[in-house]
Design an enzyme around this catalytic site. Structure first.
Site, short mmCIF file in Angstrom:
data_model
loop_
_atom_site.label_atom_id
_atom_site.label_comp_id
_atom_site.label_asym_id
_atom_site.label_seq_id
_atom_site.Cartn_x
_atom_site.Cartn_y
_atom_site.Cartn_z
N HIS A 109 0.80 -1.23 0.00
CA HIS A 109 0.00 0.00 0.00
C HIS A 109 0.84 1.28 0.00
O HIS A 109 0.30 2.36 -0.22
CB HIS A 109 -0.92 0.03 1.23
CG HIS A 109 -2.21 -0.71 1.04
ND1 HIS A 109 -2.26 -2.02 0.67
CD2 HIS A 109 -3.49 -0.29 1.16
CE1 HIS A 109 -3.53 -2.39 0.58
NE2 HIS A 109 -4.29 -1.35 0.87
N SER A 663 -13.80 0.35 3.97
CA SER A 663 -12.73 -0.60 4.23
C SER A 663 -12.76 -1.11 5.66
O SER A 663 -13.56 -0.68 6.49
CB SER A 663 -11.39 0.06 3.94
OG SER A 663 -11.10 0.97 4.97
FE1 SF4 Z 1 -4.58 -2.34 -2.97
FE2 SF4 Z 1 -6.94 -2.20 -1.78
FE3 SF4 Z 1 -6.58 -1.16 -4.22
FE4 SF4 Z 1 -6.60 -3.74 -3.90
S1 SF4 Z 1 -8.31 -2.34 -3.51
S2 SF4 Z 1 -5.12 -2.59 -5.11
S3 SF4 Z 1 -5.61 -4.00 -1.92
S4 SF4 Z 1 -5.65 -0.49 -2.30
#
Ligand code: SF4
Length: 777
Positions: A109, A663
């Site tokens: 991330h 999230s």
């Molecule tokens: Fe990364 Fe979350 Fe985007 Fe998937 S949804 S690429 S885990 S930030």
């Protein structure tokens, strides 16, 4: 001893199936021949105590959905770098030598996407060195798998290496359900939940309802698995999956690739589903084989033939739902009739069929110019996705065309990248002018340093194959409209540079003036020879715990700080609370704890708390990030919270529906708690966030009568009535809040609802789940 290697090619399976077999036999002993869905079979086979969970307060286990509190023992925990920091800081305070179940850490991330893979990765490693060092040191100390920056995005790596039919996993990320594409129940949780599983405590979940999605037919030209979930999101809305598992079944399932099924499961998070799952198919077996796990397919065959599996070979052992299994709600989708969709902007459930998008875009005055097309992310970076895109790029190259918009490509993992390189796909992408970003989240999570001159405040449209499109999520610019589509549609539209182009019907002009129309994309489900492992230094670091390893946290760090436990609940009702702010509209976890540049403070609670609710809309003034102290002075919301914390003034937030949508970000619960929040009072909650609040000792309450939202205002004095007794009675009893208007002295009671279980009442009384858990270890 430590060694770097690629699990997918080197590791044989853990002997979990025997354990599951025995548990499942227990489930059948209790439930007899009751027909079960696949998700139920897998969940129940992970119960800590089968009899207690399936029989308590239920009609012999026949009606436990939405009621029974399941105490589950997951098989493993996967953590991404942003959320792993706080999870590990919490785990460290339990003083254990190793986690009770296997765990992995994925550095994905924190890498900013900007100029291209090599530069971005190097810059990301430098900028985040102390965090990566901390995570690696913790992985060494506790014997967790460590995937370094550049190894890939957590959900892709998990699908390639750890997902396995019949397993149950927790992931500290809301898109963890991606692994449901390989018949694994995987649930996105906050770090505190992950820590519970890591210390071996049962993890609690209200038995979910099951939404069945029956697929028939076969996808047509231009239609991708992404369109299945884009269409479902339009039907279910961002709240439609709350409290439910989405389970796919039907003959259409057999026509999908394993990674296509994972895409559908990944975006089940967008409708609030607890998780999503597909049955095991021939495509699943092919995916296991191509990712170097042929042994897994043999183990599954062995399980199906295990003595005692029954002469009729119970469907469990084929990882299928029972024939005639009951769903709470069934949605039917004929894949043959499905049309591509484009969803957005700003919410993933505003679904527009491709054929109508041009008209809707003009009617709503969305920008016609497409400033960028981005493909990849954990949602759509499979070999199939990329080779289908490749087929379009080749056609365009033959016609002499280049993308008219900037075109970015993010491989989901080093394994994908290396295989695409080997098979020539990357070359096609790069010679088309595509910018290859590193194997990380990048622009999907606000880590996008745009090079195209589009500045903050400039209205513009982007099209992505990602999963989420809240305002400001990609480039930090709330005026960037992110539209979600399949990688194929994104690619074709990037060549047009226009939001009104329909590749199924429209033509482009070639440089020599001819009309060019894309033929439908074609790709390969997977590589014809197994996946490449890739760059050895991007492989996993896998080792036994090393108790002598030192955890790397500098006392002067502004990014990492050891955690102080929160104080216990007082021996009384809460009184003298004040409403800090009354919020209107969407209040997602991004609103409560923004991502993007703030991700770097994930391991430092005081520092990250300075972003708390900084994009929330004040219901009384309409302002963003504005709150008023009792003397009328105006502050940002986090400033006022900090002032009140310093004055010892505890507070609550009042808000509307689906508070905490989005999230699994536990910071959205930790930060308010750190700043002095005691209660969050809203019209409704998103599931994960509501649980996270309870784990951190904040009391989530919902209005029994939604109209009461209008009676309460910022600055009001609030006391709880019945809360303390309810907590001491293990979650039993009614709770009201008494509101006092300071100016007039008017007082009234507001009835509320809560969903606090016995264990959660214990967490709140102890001050946090961790306070309670560490007492019991
Ligand atoms: Fe990364 Fe979350 Fe985007 Fe998937 S949804 S690429 S885990 S930030």
């Amino acid at each position: 001893t430590s060694s770097r290697r690629h699990l997918s090619t080197a590791q044989s399976l853990p002997p979990t199936y025997e354990k599951l077999f025995n548990k499942y036999t227990d489930v059948r002993r209790v439930l007899g021949k009751q027909r079960l869905t696949l998700a139920e079979k897998i969940l129940y086979s992970h119960l800590d105590n089968v009899e207690e969970s399936l029989l308590t307060d239920t009609d012999n286990g026949r009606s436990i959905r939405g009621k029974a509190n399941l105490r589950l023992k997951p098989d493993r925990v996967n953590m991404q770098d942003a959320s792993a920091q706080m999870a590990l800081l919490q785990f460290m305070s339990c003083n254990l030598e190793r986690p009770a179940i296997p765990a992995s850490i994925h550095c994905d991330h924190l890498i900013v996407g900007s100029k291209g893979a090599a530069d971005d990765l190097e810059a990301g490693i430098q900028t985040n060195k102390e965090v990566f060092d901390f995570l690696e040191s913790a992985a060494r100390k506790y014997g967790m798998d460590f995937w370094p920056p550049g190894a890939g995005i957590i959900h892709q790596t998990v699908l390639e290496n750890y997902a396995l039919p019949g397993l149950m996993m927790l992931g500290t990320d809301s898109h963890s359900p991606n692994a449901g594409g390989l018949s694994t129940v995987t649930i996105g949780v906050g770090g505190a939940d992950a820590v519970e599983a890591l210390v071996g405590a049962p993890w609690e979940l209200t038995a979910p309802k099951i939404i069945g999605v029956e697929l028939t037919g076969k996808l047509g030209d231009w239609v991708a698995p992404k369109d299945v979930i884009l269409r479902l999101a339009g039907e279910l809305s961002v709240r439609g999956g709350t409290g439910s598992i989405i389970e796919y079944f039907g003959s259409g399932v057999d026509t999908l690739s394993c990674t296509g099924m994972a895409t559908c499961c990944n975006m089940g998070a967008e409708v609030g589903a607890t998780t999503s799952i597909f049955p095991y198919t021939d495509a699943s077996a092919r995916y296991l084989a191509s990712t170097g796990r042929t042994q897994a397919t043999r183990n599954i065959d062995a399980l199906q033939n295990f003595p005692g599996a029954g002469a009729d070979r119970d469907a469990y052992f084929r990882f299928q739902a029972d024939e005639g299994a009951q769903y709470d709600h069934v949605i039917q989708i004929d894949l043959s009739k499905l049309e591509p969709r484009i969803n957005g902007p700003f919410t993933p459930d505003f679904a527009t069929p491709l054929s109508k998008f041009k008209d809707v875009a003009r009617e709503k005055q969305w920008p016609e110019a497409l400033s960028a097309g981005l493909i990849g992310s954990c949602t759509n970076s499979s070999y199939e996705d990329m080779t289908r895109v490749e087929s379009l790029l080749k056609q365009a190259a033959d016609a002499g065309l280049k993308p008219a918009s900037d075109f970015y490509v993010t491989p989901g993992s080093e394994q994908i990248r290396a295989t695409l390189e080997r098979d020539g796909t990357l070359e096609t992408i790069e010679s088309a002018g595509g910018i290859l970003l590193s194997n990380a989240c990048g622009p999907c999570i606000g880590q996008w340093k745009r090079q195209d001159g589009v500045t903050k405040g400039t209205k513009n449209a982007i099209l992505t194959s990602y999963n989420r499109n809240f305002a400001g999520r990609n480039d930090g610019n709330p005026e960037t409209m992110n539209f979600l589509a399949s990688p194929e549609v994104v690619t074709a539209m990037a060549f047009a540079g226009s939001t009104t182009f329909n590749p199924m019907t429209d033509t482009l002009k070639t440089p020599d003036g001819r009309d060019f129309k894309f033929a439908p994309p074609r790709g390969l489900e997977g590589p014809q020879t197994p996946f490449e492992a890739g760059e050895p230094s991007l492989g996993v670091l896998s080792q036994e715990p090393d108790p002598s390893a030192q955890i790397a946290i500098s006392p002067t760090s502004d990014r990492l700080a050891f955690l102080e436990p929160f104080p216990a609940f007082p021996d009384s009702e809460l009184s003298g609370l004040r409403v800090l702010v009354k919020v209107t509209g969407k209040c997602t976890t991004d609103t409560i704890s923004a991502a993007g540049p703030w991700l770097k403070y994930k391991g430092h609670l005081p520092n990250i708390s300075t972003n708390t609710l900084n994009t929330a809309i004040n219901a009384e003034t309409g302002e963003v990030n504005a709150a008023y102290d009792l003397d009328g002075t105006k502050h940002t919301i986090p400033e006022l919270a900090q002032r009140w914390k310093e004055r010892g003034q505890e507070w609550l937030v009042v808000a509307e529906h689906n508070y905490g949508e989005g999230s699994a970000r536990e910071h959205a619960a930790l930060q308010p708690r750190y700043l002095g929040a005691r209660v969050i009072l809203v019209k409704s909650f998103a599931r994960i966030h509501q649980t996270n609040l309870k784990k951190q000792g904040v009391v989530p309450l919902t209005f029994a009568n939604e109209a009461d939202y209008d009676r309460i205002a910022a600055g009001d004095i609030v006391a709880t009535v019945g809360l303390y007794d309810m907590l001491r009675n293990g979650g039993q009893g009614d709770v009201h809040v008494k509101v006092t208007k300071e100016a007039t002295g008017e007082e009234f009671l507001i009835p509320t609802n809560h969903a606090i279980s016995k264990d959660q009442a214990g967490f709140i009384l102890a001050g946090s789940a961790l306070n309670l858990l560490s007492k019991g270890l």
